[in-house]
Design an enzyme around this catalytic site. Structure first.
Site, PDB file in Angstrom:
ATOM      1  N   ARG A 102       0.809  -1.220   0.000  1.00  0.00           N
ATOM      2  CA  ARG A 102       0.000   0.000   0.000  1.00  0.00           C
ATOM      3  C   ARG A 102       0.842   1.270   0.000  1.00  0.00           C
ATOM      4  NH1 ARG A 102      -4.801  -0.529   2.960  1.00  0.00           N
ATOM      5  NH2 ARG A 102      -4.303   1.533   3.745  1.00  0.00           N
ATOM      6  N   PRO A 121     -13.237  -9.729  -0.930  1.00  0.00           N
ATOM      7  CA  PRO A 121     -12.510  -8.516  -1.313  1.00  0.00           C
ATOM      8  C   PRO A 121     -11.164  -8.783  -1.983  1.00  0.00           C
ATOM      9  CG  PRO A 121     -12.223  -8.927   1.027  1.00  0.00           C
ATOM     10  CD  PRO A 121     -13.075 -10.040   0.494  1.00  0.00           C
ATOM     11  N   TYR A 156      -4.285 -10.255   3.995  1.00  0.00           N
ATOM     12  CA  TYR A 156      -5.492 -11.059   4.138  1.00  0.00           C
ATOM     13  C   TYR A 156      -5.039 -12.423   4.643  1.00  0.00           C
ATOM     14  CZ  TYR A 156      -8.169  -7.728   1.322  1.00  0.00           C
ATOM     15  OH  TYR A 156      -8.801  -6.611   0.845  1.00  0.00           O
TER      16      TYR A 156
END
Lengths: 617, 617
Positions: free
Chosen positions: B251, B338, B259
């Site tokens: 990020r 997601p 995850y």
């Protein structure tokens, strides 16, 4: 204060750097110094910033550097194509050739950006304002004195320059003695930059002469939104006609600038020999344009954005500094014709060259003698500029060659100059001569990365995430020297041992100049020739103590479309390696052999100040 | 007002479009409508915008469109590489492969951007604010009624939807009757968009069902700045280990999202069968991470930025609209896992599809029946998404194949899904089925520009100044249809006559829909295959009545590095030509034959409203 009317009120203050003049040179300096946290003040005698007209061309090199690109590219017009028109057999002009406007093959941005000077200055002003620095205006300087005391001059923390000002814009010859003015100010500065234009008060007051001469070429300039059937109105054009020459510079929005050659009689007052602006205006310039462009037509626009008339003069100041405490920059030290788009770029590059040197000296990193390299580098450049401009202006202002006038300028003559000087006009060919900070002894270790020139653009890929990056973007003008270390293949275990020793040696060399951690004063960028499929970024980030984003590899990006061949484009042998020292202004300062890190020490000891005793090398 | 305490105070107002929910779907809608000048109001029951966590991945297609690219590229992280780890022979995990993260070959930006949801929402919020639109919050809806009156529903200027609100965030089951509340409000809207998330109040209140089921896969998510020796921490990683699976999403800054697959027993309350968040927190997620990553290590960070736990469910709403006056969008109509980075993109694309249709209907350009294509196009997409997600989640949550467990998921199985669906996961493969606005009759005239898909990126060169431009940048979502006219060689005089007739025919077709000048409703972009050396831009700008910057040629730029082959990349024959109709959302709506402009008329008459009588075609 409220009760003391009609008496003298003299404020006195100290500042590290005082900049006189808020044009492109002054703003570049103020912005660069403010970004480096230097205590700086910038003053201008004009009550407002420039709204229109003036300079408008940004060279490819200027776009590359200085963090300006994003906004320049958003706001400015791009000039990619140059078109040449010459007299046609049927009368009038016809297209001879279209070629790329920027011929320098290594240009990262292969075009010029055109944008009015006010918009360019606004980029600096906005960024300065976010740093808390504003232009103090209108403030007119009235005297400048540089101390004669050698001890004071040697002490970098002294304030040996005294400048006095009065509030407002004042024509100096009408000045009554200082104490007749209600408000005035005295500034004591460590350093002063005179960036106050072609008629520089700083230059004149310090008796620095401007050497060179005025030509007889007279030109008019007019900015407007044209309504024309000329099919190259959005390209840069050089028009040679039997009715004079013209240059077109397309600009932001739908605007265009026209440079129009004027016959002597149109504008010169016969008695005084001076250009007579009352005899000519934009409508006369448009009439001259129409004659040159026949058979193409120009309708009369509703308004003209800006216009002026000038006689080309080519001059360079005899000296660029006084005791290395006052420096002049920009138009204050060189004037020439505007048509090759050099003026604003040369001016900004002057202070870009000076700002990092002042910062390093003021921070105590470098010796004050570093400042001598400013005149050394920039005066040589200015002389080259004037010499180029003489040839260019002569050919451009000359009559075209025709069957009737075989002594005229042929398209081939003109085109040759255009091409030959493309490295120069693009700003990319600037080559600083050997000096304290430009050591070309080990050029052979990076054959194609020319010492004294700017670092060639090249896309590398980040080892950690395979993101392609332009090496120039990792070399911002943040006052620090950068070391690009070509380490060879870090995926090879034997080589990795060698790299580990190199990293230790480099740290030993740099530590004396940077006792608070190497990254305070230097930035290290290791580049491996390992491939993205198997490289481990942390092998190198650990050894060199750098952030993961600084570890690069010489490979293509994931699409295979960008990057690769960096070692070979720079002329570095993967099995040998090399250390490239990049100056804070993006120029290659030296190349050190991978196997002889001592040479790196020998370079820095020449101008940097040791903060702790040097280790035994 | 000041004196009336404890009594009901009901404001009533009218609005063209009311948006309930200010997440990505709602903000995309509000921003698009505000930019088009539509009277819009957006409300949310949360008192503040999202600060951290939530969705974070932006697909290549989402970067291409929507004018977001500049800021996304400046603020976000880029994911170029995907790495796959699997159980190694020596225990723990080892690198199996690294491949490009975005495999779709036509991606203009061959990477994903990752950035926390709050930063992405801020891009919309800032731009909306500059247009004078803000989110009204906290405002909780309490009732919604759609008129049953057919005449009212048919009249686009009526306000048939009534929504009431109370000020504040209120848990609805605890609500006492409306008039007990001091402040409340009733809004009458022409149209309502319910973008209020997976637990959508709009959806439930209007009794739209969500079809599908919950899986047994339980995952944890944690955002943090990791300290690890794992060499792919800055790449997207899919880790299959014998201790569970993990996905890494690098990020912005140095952050990473993990995850982490959880065993049922870790988090499921044995009595209720629900995930029990009291039994697990970020430290437990980190422990699970460490087991999966062995032999690589993760130090415990000083803090965690965000974390949650979820059970994957895959569901699609049975209907996306009620009487074409209330629409649901985003998570309100589809929920899924997601990890393939689809959620936020699918949501924004829903309302991007809807916003231009609402604008055209509200402006009176298009018939209200155009709105039926929203459910048609987006529900089909949502079903495809869920079907993909089922396969992906199953393979990702499955145990890896080992010698002991031959029924497990092999790297090849997983990798195949990853590659097969790359068009889908990148957002680039979205293909809308034939409808009123997607007519594939003449696909053969532009063989490679697939009708129903987004316009392929392609660099053309501007005829006037040889500046390279990406065609996608000339197709902004400004509510207008664009006509790209491949005219053939405009430098040929005979062809130019043919082009002149074509230009007249196109004007005749479009005029009825745009009596105030064609460019009010349509944009025409002519593309010639003449070359930059001799093209005259004004030949075409005059014929098509367009600005000089819209006339393009199919040639390389001056450096020869960009552009060229556009006709061939789109499958258009230069001697034949073609007219490409591009929808306001950037998708190819139809291709019309150069020689049969009537077909263009037949397309627009299907959904656009004639403002003056159609001429005889």
């Amino acid at each position: 204060m409220g009760g003391k009317r009609n008496t003298s009120l003299i404020k006195e203050s100290n500042v590290d750097v005082l900049i006189i003049g808020a044009g492109p040179a002054g703003l570049m300096a103020a912005h660069a110094l403010a970004k480096s946290g230097v205590n700086v003040r910038i003053v201008d005698q004009r009550p407002d910033k420039v709204a229109a007209g003036q300079a408008d061309g940004i060279q490819p090199r200027t776009i590359e550097s200085y963090d300006l690109a994003e906004r320049l590219l958003r706001e400015g017009n791009q000039v990619h194509m140059a078109a040449f028109y010459n007299p046609s057999a049927s009368g009038g002009i016809a297209l001879t050739d279209r070629v790329r406007d920027v011929a320098a093959p290594s240009a990262r941005f292969p075009f010029e950006v055109t944008l009015h000077q006010g918009a360019i200055e606004a980029i600096f002003l906005d960024s300065m304002e976010s740093l808390g620095v504003k232009v103090c205006r209108p403030l007119t300087p009235t005297s400048i004195q540089v101390s004669e005391n050698d001890d004071q001059l040697k002490d970098v923390n002294s304030h040996p320059v005294r400048v006095s000002f009065i509030l407002g814009r004042v024509v100096l010859r009408n000045l009554s003695p200082l104490d007749d003015h209600e408000e005035s100010e005295i500034v004591h500065a460590k350093f002063v930059i005179g960036a106050d234009g072609a008629h520089s008060w700083v230059r004149k007051t310090l008796s620095l002469t401007l050497d060179g001469e005025q030509t007889t070429y007279i030109w008019g300039v007019v900015d407007m939104t044209p309504d024309t059937d000329f099919p190259d109105i959005r390209n840069r054009c050089a028009i040679h006609s039997n009715n004079g020459s013209c240059m077109i510079i397309p600009r932001e929005d739908d605007k265009v600038r026209l440079y129009v050659q004027l016959g002597d009689r149109d504008a010169v007052d016969e008695e005084s020999g001076r250009v007579d602006k009352s005899k000519i205006g934009p409508h006369e310039l448009l009439d001259a344009t129409r004659k040159i462009f026949y058979p193409y037509t120009f309708k009369t626009p509703e308004s003209f954005d800006w216009w002026t008339i000038y006689i080309i003069g080519q001059r360079v100041a005899s000296k660029f500094s006084v005791k290395d405490r006052v420096f002049i920059a920009g138009d204050a030290c060189h004037t020439h014709s505007p048509k090759a788009g050099q003026g604003m770029n040369a001016s900004m590059n002057d202070t870009h060259n000076l700002a990092w040197k002042l910062t390093q000296v003021l921070r105590g990193w470098a010796d004050i003698s570093l400042l001598q390299t400013y005149e050394l580098e920039r005066r040589k450049y200015a002389q080259d500029l004037i010499s180029f401009d003489r040839q260019f202006a002569k050919l451009f202002s000359g009559k075209p060659r025709t069957e009737e006038y075989m002594d005229g300028v042929s398209h081939e003559d003109f085109f040759k100059i255009f091409q030959t000087f493309s490295g120069f006009t693009s700003g990319i060919g600037i080559h600083y001569a050997p000096s304290l900070i430009t050591d070309s002894s080990y050029q052979a270790h990076a054959k194609k990365l020319i010492i004294g020139q700017r670092v060639l653009p090249q896309i590398f890929v980040r080892a950690a995430d395979s993101r392609p990056v332009e090496i120039q973007d990792l070399l911002p003008a943040d006052s620090r020297f950068k070391l690009i270390v070509f380490v060879g293949n870090s995926s090879d275990a034997t080589r990795r041992d060698r790299i580990r020793r190199l990293a230790e040696d480099i740290r030993d060399v740099l530590r004396p100049y940077s006792p608070d951690g190497i990254s305070a004063v230097f930035e290290i960028i290791p580049i491996s020739c390992a491939k993205k499929a198997d490289v481990r970024y942390n092998d190198l980030s650990k050894l060199f103590g750098c952030h993961w984003s600084k570890v690069l590899i010489d490979d293509t990006d994931v699409s295979g479309k960008q990057g690769g061949d960096g070692y070979s484009n720079y002329g570095v042998e993967p099995l040998v390696g090399a250390i490239i020292v990049v100056r804070p202004d993006g120029y290659v300062g030296m190349v050190a052999p991978f196997e002889n890190v001592k040479e790196l020490g020998a370079y820095f000891v020449g101008f940097m100040k040791v903060s702790t005793p040097l280790p035994n090398m």
